[in-house]
Design a protein around this motif. Structure first.
Motif, PDB file in Angstrom:
ATOM      1  N   GLY A  29       0.818  -1.212   0.000  1.00 36.78           N
ATOM      2  CA  GLY A  29       0.000   0.000   0.000  1.00 36.78           C
ATOM      3  C   GLY A  29       0.849   1.257   0.000  1.00 36.78           C
ATOM      4  N   ASP A  30       1.889   1.278   0.822  1.00 34.26           N
ATOM      5  CA  ASP A  30       2.792   2.434   0.867  1.00 34.26           C
ATOM      6  C   ASP A  30       3.511   2.617  -0.461  1.00 34.26           C
ATOM      7  OD1 ASP A  30       2.037   2.877   3.478  1.00 34.26           O
ATOM      8  OD2 ASP A  30       3.824   1.938   4.345  1.00 34.26           O
ATOM      9  N   TRP A  31       3.972   1.502  -1.054  1.00 36.37           N
ATOM     10  CA  TRP A  31       4.690   1.572  -2.329  1.00 36.37           C
ATOM     11  C   TRP A  31       3.762   2.077  -3.431  1.00 36.37           C
ATOM     12  CZ3 TRP A  31       4.303  -0.717  -7.154  1.00 36.37           C
ATOM     13  CH2 TRP A  31       5.407  -0.545  -7.984  1.00 36.37           C
ATOM     14  N   LEU A  32       2.540   1.570  -3.473  1.00 41.58           N
ATOM     15  CA  LEU A  32       1.583   2.020  -4.487  1.00 41.58           C
ATOM     16  C   LEU A  32       1.254   3.502  -4.315  1.00 41.58           C
ATOM     17  CD1 LEU A  32      -0.803  -1.073  -4.537  1.00 41.58           C
ATOM     18  CD2 LEU A  32       0.663  -0.308  -6.416  1.00 41.58           C
ATOM     19  N   MET A  33       1.103   3.957  -3.081  1.00 43.16           N
ATOM     20  CA  MET A  33       0.840   5.384  -2.839  1.00 43.16           C
ATOM     21  C   MET A  33       2.004   6.239  -3.297  1.00 43.16           C
ATOM     22  SD  MET A  33      -2.084   6.294  -1.885  1.00 43.16           S
ATOM     23  CE  MET A  33      -1.691   7.960  -1.462  1.00 43.16           C
ATOM     24  N   ALA A  34       3.228   5.780  -3.026  1.00 44.98           N
ATOM     25  CA  ALA A  34       4.413   6.535  -3.469  1.00 44.98           C
ATOM     26  C   ALA A  34       4.453   6.608  -4.991  1.00 44.98           C
ATOM     27  CB  ALA A  34       5.684   5.890  -2.927  1.00 44.98           C
ATOM     28  N   CYS A  35       4.107   5.507  -5.658  1.00 44.03           N
ATOM     29  CA  CYS A  35       4.076   5.503  -7.128  1.00 44.03           C
ATOM     30  C   CYS A  35       3.035   6.473  -7.654  1.00 44.03           C
ATOM     31  CB  CYS A  35       3.775   4.104  -7.659  1.00 44.03           C
ATOM     32  SG  CYS A  35       5.142   2.972  -7.497  1.00 44.03           S
ATOM     33  N   LEU A  36       1.866   6.496  -7.038  1.00 51.02           N
ATOM     34  CA  LEU A  36       0.794   7.365  -7.507  1.00 51.02           C
ATOM     35  C   LEU A  36       1.088   8.833  -7.234  1.00 51.02           C
ATOM     36  CD1 LEU A  36      -2.304   5.245  -6.461  1.00 51.02           C
ATOM     37  CD2 LEU A  36      -1.381   5.560  -8.763  1.00 51.02           C
ATOM     38  N   GLU A  37       1.769   9.107  -6.124  1.00 49.84           N
ATOM     39  CA  GLU A  37       2.031  10.497  -5.763  1.00 49.84           C
ATOM     40  C   GLU A  37       3.251  11.079  -6.462  1.00 49.84           C
ATOM     41  OE1 GLU A  37       2.207  10.525  -1.521  1.00 49.84           O
ATOM     42  OE2 GLU A  37       0.033  10.337  -1.308  1.00 49.84           O
ATOM     43  N   SER A  38       4.322  10.274  -6.600  1.00 49.39           N
ATOM     44  CA  SER A  38       5.534  10.865  -7.162  1.00 49.39           C
ATOM     45  C   SER A  38       6.264   9.958  -8.145  1.00 49.39           C
ATOM     46  CB  SER A  38       6.485  11.268  -6.029  1.00 49.39           C
ATOM     47  OG  SER A  38       6.803  10.157  -5.234  1.00 49.39           O
ATOM     48  N   GLY A  39       5.633   8.911  -8.606  1.00 52.49           N
ATOM     49  CA  GLY A  39       6.256   8.040  -9.597  1.00 52.49           C
ATOM     50  C   GLY A  39       6.119   8.617 -10.992  1.00 52.49           C
ATOM     51  N   ARG A  40       7.004   8.194 -11.866  1.00 58.20           N
ATOM     52  CA  ARG A  40       6.957   8.630 -13.267  1.00 58.20           C
ATOM     53  C   ARG A  40       6.912   7.387 -14.148  1.00 58.20           C
ATOM     54  NH1 ARG A  40      11.573  11.132 -11.443  1.00 58.20           N
ATOM     55  NH2 ARG A  40      12.745   9.912 -12.909  1.00 58.20           N
ATOM     56  N   VAL A  41       6.152   7.483 -15.217  1.00 63.25           N
ATOM     57  CA  VAL A  41       6.070   6.399 -16.188  1.00 63.25           C
ATOM     58  C   VAL A  41       6.699   6.904 -17.477  1.00 63.25           C
ATOM     59  CG1 VAL A  41       4.532   4.921 -17.516  1.00 63.25           C
ATOM     60  CG2 VAL A  41       3.973   5.485 -15.161  1.00 63.25           C
ATOM     61  N   PRO A  42       7.827   6.300 -17.901  1.00 66.60           N
ATOM     62  CA  PRO A  42       8.419   6.731 -19.170  1.00 66.60           C
ATOM     63  C   PRO A  42       7.490   6.400 -20.336  1.00 66.60           C
ATOM     64  CG  PRO A  42       9.826   5.131 -18.033  1.00 66.60           C
ATOM     65  CD  PRO A  42       8.565   5.246 -17.259  1.00 66.60           C
ATOM     66  N   LEU A  43       7.238   7.375 -21.167  1.00 69.88           N
ATOM     67  CA  LEU A  43       6.358   7.178 -22.313  1.00 69.88           C
ATOM     68  C   LEU A  43       7.191   6.942 -23.560  1.00 69.88           C
ATOM     69  CD1 LEU A  43       3.777  10.017 -21.650  1.00 69.88           C
ATOM     70  CD2 LEU A  43       3.531   7.592 -21.180  1.00 69.88           C
ATOM     71  N   ASN A  44       6.785   5.993 -24.352  1.00 70.57           N
ATOM     72  CA  ASN A  44       7.456   5.700 -25.620  1.00 70.57           C
ATOM     73  C   ASN A  44       6.509   6.065 -26.755  1.00 70.57           C
ATOM     74  OD1 ASN A  44       9.699   4.648 -24.308  1.00 70.57           O
ATOM     75  ND2 ASN A  44       8.724   2.649 -24.109  1.00 70.57           N
ATOM     76  N   TRP A  45       6.387   7.338 -26.993  1.00 68.59           N
ATOM     77  CA  TRP A  45       5.496   7.801 -28.042  1.00 68.59           C
ATOM     78  C   TRP A  45       6.222   7.773 -29.372  1.00 68.59           C
ATOM     79  CZ3 TRP A  45       2.902  12.798 -25.805  1.00 68.59           C
ATOM     80  CH2 TRP A  45       2.026  12.428 -24.794  1.00 68.59           C
ATOM     81  N   ASP A  46       5.542   7.269 -30.344  1.00 69.59           N
ATOM     82  CA  ASP A  46       6.082   7.281 -31.707  1.00 69.59           C
ATOM     83  C   ASP A  46       5.214   8.257 -32.493  1.00 69.59           C
ATOM     84  OD1 ASP A  46       7.296   6.817 -34.060  1.00 69.59           O
ATOM     85  OD2 ASP A  46       6.585   4.762 -34.311  1.00 69.59           O
TER      86      ASP A  46
END
Length: 151
Positions: A128-145
């Motif tokens: 739960g703590d890890w998921l909250m940290a991901c939602l609050e300050s995580g980044r998802v690298p986007l691979n847009w073409d």
């Protein structure tokens, strides 16, 4: 007069545990990639990179694994947990942690493996703590073409 001290067995609070698993389910849905077996999503959190991978999909369950793909420190082990999402009950719980055997709801203490009395609850609270940290300050690298494969 002699005083006899008796230890009471650890009894998990089921409403508290179910509430935690329900919250983890809602948070996990936000970080999941498309529900296709083999799909994965990279998440960058602080200096570490994690991969959320869908291992198996069934009618009522989805098995995912969360693995740390970059090391933060030589002294900290890399994260590797397996989580099962139960869609009918709308709960998510940790099934395996670092390739250990299935986690029991409670353990006697002390025990040879040095598990906490409430090991399962603590692992789900960590999730739960890890998921909250991901939602609050995580980044998802986007691979847009943007050129549709054309240069």
């Amino acid at each position: 007069m002699s005083n006899v001290v008796t230890r009471q067995a650890y009894i998990q609070s089921l409403p508290k545990y179910i509430t935690l698993c329900e919250r983890n389910y809602l948070r996990a849905l936000k970080v999941l990639p498309e529900e296709v077996v083999g799909e994965k999503r990279k998440i960058v959190l602080a200096n570490a990179t994690y991969e959320v991978h869908i291992d198996d999909c069934a009618k009522y369950t989805t098995d995912i694994s969360i693995k740390q793909t970059s090391t933060i420190s030589d002294y900290l082990p890399e994260l590797d947990i397996a989580v099962r999402l139960y869609h009918d009950a709308k709960v998510a719980e940790v099934v395996h942690h670092d390739f250990h055997q299935r986690i029991k709801p409670s353990y006697g203490y002390p025990n040879p493996s040095m598990h906490h009395k409430d090991e399962k609850y603590q692992l789900n609270a960590f999730l739960g703590d890890w998921l909250m940290a991901c939602l609050e300050s995580g980044r998802v690298p986007l691979n847009w073409d943007v050129n549709n494969g054309m240069v």
